[in-house]
Design a protein around this motif. Structure first.
Motif, PDB file in Angstrom:
ATOM      1  N   GLU A  42      33.600  23.802  46.033  1.00  0.00           N
ATOM      2  CA  GLU A  42      33.410  25.222  45.586  1.00  0.00           C
ATOM      3  C   GLU A  42      34.140  25.533  44.501  1.00  0.00           C
ATOM      4  O   GLU A  42      35.331  25.386  44.282  1.00  0.00           O
ATOM      5  N   LYS A  48      24.191  26.468  35.989  1.00  0.00           N
ATOM      6  CA  LYS A  48      22.992  26.420  36.424  1.00  0.00           C
ATOM      7  C   LYS A  48      22.479  24.842  36.482  1.00  0.00           C
ATOM      8  O   LYS A  48      21.836  24.320  37.247  1.00  0.00           O
ATOM      9  N   ALA A  57      24.266  23.061  39.215  1.00  0.00           N
ATOM     10  CA  ALA A  57      23.457  23.428  40.684  1.00  0.00           C
ATOM     11  C   ALA A  57      22.124  22.894  40.629  1.00  0.00           C
ATOM     12  O   ALA A  57      21.535  22.347  41.855  1.00  0.00           O
ATOM     13  N   VAL A 113      22.756  24.318  47.581  1.00  0.00           N
ATOM     14  CA  VAL A 113      23.387  25.094  46.252  1.00  0.00           C
ATOM     15  C   VAL A 113      23.384  26.371  46.456  1.00  0.00           C
ATOM     16  O   VAL A 113      22.512  26.809  46.930  1.00  0.00           O
ATOM     17  N   SER A 114      24.166  27.053  45.701  1.00  0.00           N
ATOM     18  CA  SER A 114      24.225  28.198  45.287  1.00  0.00           C
ATOM     19  C   SER A 114      24.796  28.707  44.202  1.00  0.00           C
ATOM     20  O   SER A 114      25.886  27.973  43.603  1.00  0.00           O
ATOM     21  N   TRP A 115      24.426  29.474  43.482  1.00  0.00           N
ATOM     22  CA  TRP A 115      24.739  30.033  42.005  1.00  0.00           C
ATOM     23  C   TRP A 115      24.832  31.474  41.889  1.00  0.00           C
ATOM     24  O   TRP A 115      23.856  32.112  42.056  1.00  0.00           O
ATOM     25  N   MET A 116      26.036  32.124  41.835  1.00  0.00           N
ATOM     26  CA  MET A 116      26.093  33.330  41.748  1.00  0.00           C
ATOM     27  C   MET A 116      27.136  33.848  40.652  1.00  0.00           C
ATOM     28  O   MET A 116      28.108  33.597  40.465  1.00  0.00           O
ATOM     29  N   PRO A 117      26.378  34.477  39.690  1.00  0.00           N
ATOM     30  CA  PRO A 117      26.725  34.873  38.692  1.00  0.00           C
ATOM     31  C   PRO A 117      27.797  36.331  38.692  1.00  0.00           C
ATOM     32  O   PRO A 117      27.394  36.943  39.444  1.00  0.00           O
ATOM     33  N   TYR A 177      27.249  39.262  37.087  1.00  0.00           N
ATOM     34  CA  TYR A 177      26.460  39.765  35.984  1.00  0.00           C
ATOM     35  C   TYR A 177      26.602  41.104  35.335  1.00  0.00           C
ATOM     36  O   TYR A 177      25.783  41.658  35.163  1.00  0.00           O
ATOM     37  N   GLY A 178      28.091  41.417  35.207  1.00  0.00           N
ATOM     38  CA  GLY A 178      28.244  42.740  34.591  1.00  0.00           C
ATOM     39  C   GLY A 178      27.477  42.767  33.401  1.00  0.00           C
ATOM     40  O   GLY A 178      26.672  42.074  32.693  1.00  0.00           O
ATOM     41  N   PRO A 179      28.011  43.929  32.685  1.00  0.00           N
ATOM     42  CA  PRO A 179      27.396  43.966  31.195  1.00  0.00           C
ATOM     43  C   PRO A 179      28.081  43.059  30.254  1.00  0.00           C
ATOM     44  O   PRO A 179      28.507  43.195  29.179  1.00  0.00           O
ATOM     45  N   SER A 221      28.838  31.943  52.641  1.00  0.00           N
ATOM     46  CA  SER A 221      29.105  32.895  51.561  1.00  0.00           C
ATOM     47  C   SER A 221      28.943  32.407  50.114  1.00  0.00           C
ATOM     48  O   SER A 221      29.557  31.530  49.792  1.00  0.00           O
ATOM     49  N   PRO A 222      27.875  32.981  49.389  1.00  0.00           N
ATOM     50  CA  PRO A 222      28.000  32.742  47.997  1.00  0.00           C
ATOM     51  C   PRO A 222      29.248  33.381  47.184  1.00  0.00           C
ATOM     52  O   PRO A 222      29.380  32.955  46.040  1.00  0.00           O
ATOM     53  N   VAL A 223      29.998  34.256  47.723  1.00  0.00           N
ATOM     54  CA  VAL A 223      31.180  34.858  47.235  1.00  0.00           C
ATOM     55  C   VAL A 223      32.260  34.422  47.848  1.00  0.00           C
ATOM     56  O   VAL A 223      32.505  34.151  49.117  1.00  0.00           O
ATOM     57  N   LEU A 224      33.291  33.923  47.078  1.00  0.00           N
ATOM     58  CA  LEU A 224      34.587  33.253  47.467  1.00  0.00           C
ATOM     59  C   LEU A 224      35.778  33.867  46.865  1.00  0.00           C
ATOM     60  O   LEU A 224      35.507  34.624  45.924  1.00  0.00           O
TER      61      LEU A 224
END
Lengths: 364, 177
Positions: B4, B20, B23, B33-37, B39-41, B61-64
């Motif tokens: 992770e 990327k 992944a 695999v998971s890729w979680m950006p 992605y704010g401004p 969960s892709p969020v940790l």
């Protein structure tokens, strides 16, 4: 031997675009908005008008997009749009008309934090809008809640199949996480778009000109006679009752030995699976019920599980929306509490476990 | 085996593409695999981060909030994510622009002077691949060959002349550790 299918790595939004072309969708109309712009971008990159003949059009606004969908759908074509929360609000008038006209369509909402123009971060605060109306009048959408990139790809076909089966608009209620994250996905097998003859056979109601029929098909939602309008409403309600009987979908995870239950949809159900792992490491047996269809809602499945639980925590990225349906299902049998984050904040798995422990006074 | 990972720095440093590429290499090796950006401004100069998970099991969960590995490329990210590395985990950081050093002793802290190396080689574009080389030397979760194979598959033909440069950067990055 299982057939080896090609596994791709892509975003949820990209998967929607690929799946739409492969399903044989006739038209996509949309206006860019974060966090779902990749749907339109990917379609523009893939140029399906050169291969399947699918129309892809960036409209001048969300209001225009939904009315293009309304027009396309009334001819029996498989048409769709996608947007994110503020954009979907703009579409509500059109969605009500499409529901009233009993027109099969697919609408995708990749939710971001509201209210207002809000934030561009993920949220689940459009649950009420999607499941309880949104537009005016007594209508429902079939609402599918994807929890993975694979679901994003699969629910395009499922959404259209259900929409055409029941002649009603369907919605994929996704969020910024599922739209933006990349995961493995196996795309559906490509199939050709339906021919005009096939559409005429499948959709005898389609507005396609007289075509040898005695009467022209007309799509209208205006009815000045209240008596007839009530009949129209009752006809809709019959369809909704049938959908409620046949199409409830949900997933259970580690509920067999659970003392507590999470109810969560979409990306929040993924976060809860990790929370369950963390809670179980601390000796707290938690399970998950994930509604896949938010409408029709899995009331019965929750009612069946509730008496076995010491408590239920509804985890949502909103201030408490789906919890109302969970409480309707539970009917006071066990305590139901809420965990939520708002405005685009994505909770982490540990926060959900802490909330469970605090709200139910669990001592580990 | 599950890794992770969070990669975090300024927008424009190649944080998202490094994730990327990692992944995609995981995918080629048959891993989940998971890729979680985030992605704010984000834009050049703002902060950017990406969570990458490589696992031989299904990913929940892709969020940790806790990571096995943090790759940290600026001071803000170091301040924010040092405490989120699991005990026994790895913190890999580029010392360029860092004035408050990591202080934890229950994790492995590795300094990788990738900015310096990239400047010395006259090619800032190789920065993230230098880091990836260093990361894979420390945690060989995928092989550098798989990474190159991934680049060959994902890069458009017209960019294939850049692959030898990337290969070189990965090798050089491994030597920075």
């Amino acid at each position: 031997m299982k057939e080896q299918k090609e596994v791709k790595l892509m975003k949820g939004n990209e998967a929607v675009a690929h799946a739409a072309i492969r399903y044989g969708v006739d038209g996509y109309f949309g206006y860019p908005i974060t966090p779902q712009s990749e749907v339109l971008e990917t379609l523009e990159e893939l140029r399906p008008w050169e291969t399947t003949g699918m129309v892809v059009l960036q409209s001048e606004s969300e209001v225009a997009a939904i009315n293009m969908v309304y027009g396309g759908a009334s001819t029996g074509k498989a048409v769709m749009t996608s947007s994110s929360s503020p954009g979907v609000s703009l579409m509500m008038e059109g969605i009500s008309y499409i529901a009233a006209g009993q027109l099969p369509t697919l609408i995708i909402n990749v939710m971001r934090g509201g209210p207002g123009l809000g934030t561009i971060q993920p949220s689940q605060s459009d649950y009420f809008q999607a499941t309880k109306g949104g537009g005016h009048g007594d209508y429902h959408l079939i609402v599918l809640a994807p929890a993975s990139v694979q679901d994003m790809a699969d629910f395009v076909g499922l959404g259209f199949d259900l929409a055409f089966k029941y002649r009603t608009p369907a919605m994929i209620l996704s969020d910024g996480i599922i739209g933006q994250m990349m995961e493995k996905v196996v795309l559906p097998e490509p199939r050709p778009r339906r021919t005009d003859a096939e559409i005429a056979e499948q959709c005898p109601w389609a507005v396609t000109g007289k075509r040898g029929r005695k009467h022209r098909n007309v799509s209208t939602t205006l009815e000045l006679e209240s008596k007839t309008m009530e009949e129209n409403n009752l006809r809709l309600q019959q369809v909704y009752a049938e959908i409620e009987r046949n199409e409830v979908r949900f997933e259970e995870y580690m509920t067999d030995d659970a003392d507590y239950l999470f109810v969560a949809f979409g990306c929040m159900s993924r976060i809860c699976k990790k929370s369950i792992q963390q809670a179980r490491e601390r000796g707290i047996k938690v399970g998950l019920l994930r509604p896949i269809t938010l409408w029709p809602f899995p009331y019965e499945a929750i009612a069946k599980l509730a008496p076995r639980m010491k408590g239920i925590l509804v985890a949502e990225m909103n201030a408490g929306q789906m919890i109302e349906d969970v409480r309707l299902a539970v009917e006071g049998a066990v305590p139901v509490c809420h965990f939520g984050r708002n405005g685009g904040i994505v909770p982490n798995p540990g926060e959900v476990v802490d909330s469970l422990i605090n709200q139910f006074h669990i001592h580990d | 085996m599950t890794n992770e990972i969070i990669i975090t720095g300024f927008g424009g440093q190649g944080v998202l593409s490094m994730g990327k590429i990692l992944a995609y290499a995981g995918l080629l090796d048959g891993l989940e695999v998971s890729w979680m950006p985030s992605y704010g401004p984000e834009q050049r100069g703002g902060t950017a981060n990406v969570t990458v998970i490589l696992s031989d099991e299904a990913i929940s969960s892709p969020v940790l909030d806790q990571y096995d590995i943090a790759v940290v490329l600026n001071q803000q990210s170091l301040d924010k994510f040092e405490s989120h590395v699991k005990p026994g985990g790895t913190l890999l950081y580029d010392p360029y622009g860092i004035h408050r050093l990591p202080s934890r002793s229950d994790i492995t802290v590795v300094e990788v002077p990738a900015t310096e190396a990239a400047i010395a080689s006259g090619n800032m574009k190789a920065f993230n691949m230098l880091l990836l080389g260093a990361l894979l030397k420390l945690h060989p979760m995928v092989s550098p060959e798989t990474v190159i194979k991934g680049l060959e598959k994902t890069l458009p033909e017209r960019h294939h002349h850049l692959i030898p440069m990337n290969r070189e950067a990965i090798t050089k990055g491994a030597e920075l550790v």
